[in-house]
Scaffold this active site. Sequence first.
Site, short mmCIF file in Angstrom:
data_model
loop_
_atom_site.label_atom_id
_atom_site.label_comp_id
_atom_site.label_asym_id
_atom_site.label_seq_id
_atom_site.Cartn_x
_atom_site.Cartn_y
_atom_site.Cartn_z
CG ASP A 61 14.02 8.98 -12.67
OD1 ASP A 61 14.13 9.85 -11.88
OD2 ASP A 61 13.08 8.07 -12.86
CE LYS A 62 23.87 6.21 -11.63
NZ LYS A 62 24.59 5.70 -10.78
#
Length: 341
Positions: free
Chosen positions: A153-154
């Site tokens: 994830d970011k």
Amino acid sequence: MSEHDEFSEITSEELYEHYNFKAAKGQDPLRVDKFLMNFIENATRNKIQQAAKEGNIWVNGNQVKQNYKVKADDEVKVLFEHPPYEFLLTPEDIPLDIVYEDDALLVVNKPAGMVVHPGHGNYSGTLINALVHHFQNLPKNSNDRPGLVHRIDKDTSGLLVVAKTEEAMTHLAKQFFDKTSEREYVALVWGNMNEDEGTIEGNIARNPKNRLQMMVFPDGDQGKDAVTHFKVLERLGYITKVSCKLETGRTHQIRVHMKHIGHTLFNDERYGGNKILKGTTFTKYKQFVENCFKILPRQALHAKTLGFQHPKTGEFLRFDSELPEDMQNCIEKWRNYAKHI
């Protein structure tokens, strides 16, 4: 005059599909702009309403206005005249923290805040924009994404392996599919965990009422099977430092599994971890936690170790990375606080 007459004569076949959502069977009537706010990451109400005004929102094959009420089983699409931005890959000279590299692959330590691949709201500055600048002719995975074998994830930091050849892509992807790769994450979670170690099992699928979230379906009636093995590394009062080893690699797996057992990741905004979930009601404590949130302004999750068999040599490679500074600083604050509880 029907509600569709005001739109141009363009057909859906002439447009590019950017989003496609099927309303759940239990969907109560809900305005399409509000419905899409729950489904599209980084979207604003204004942008969605503008898309509706321009005839870009279609339900069951017809263009609709922003006040159309989505009902159970409706198929909602967002279509534009330009292709999705993820196919418009612009090489960008972004530095990469390369831990290892040879002719077949590289291992990258991704910083928190960097998106792995382009998508809505993140059309530049991604890991893939950097990769296509630094490396020519990367093989594409099944989603047409150059070099990507897996993703994180970011706002999760840590290690990723990137394939440089078709052979490496196939070989590495099979290892992830067959669950023979090794992945260990370190997380900070709310609460003092009862068990020193254990295994969380529960199918994971999108939350039908908010597609930006995943959720556990313990009966196995929906989603894909997911298995996370956890071990307590350090107890820090109202939070716990945990090692999580993935047997499967579902979207948001650790974040969802930990929330499912009552230990949401610290400062995980999407799943409610950016609120004070454990501790006292003292004002000083509230200020302390808010300071911790500022020090670590993201979910407390780091992909620390990564292991896989080299696609050419057959040797099993294992890489380890330090916890990033924001997590280390937050842990140190909690260590000091826990001494006085």
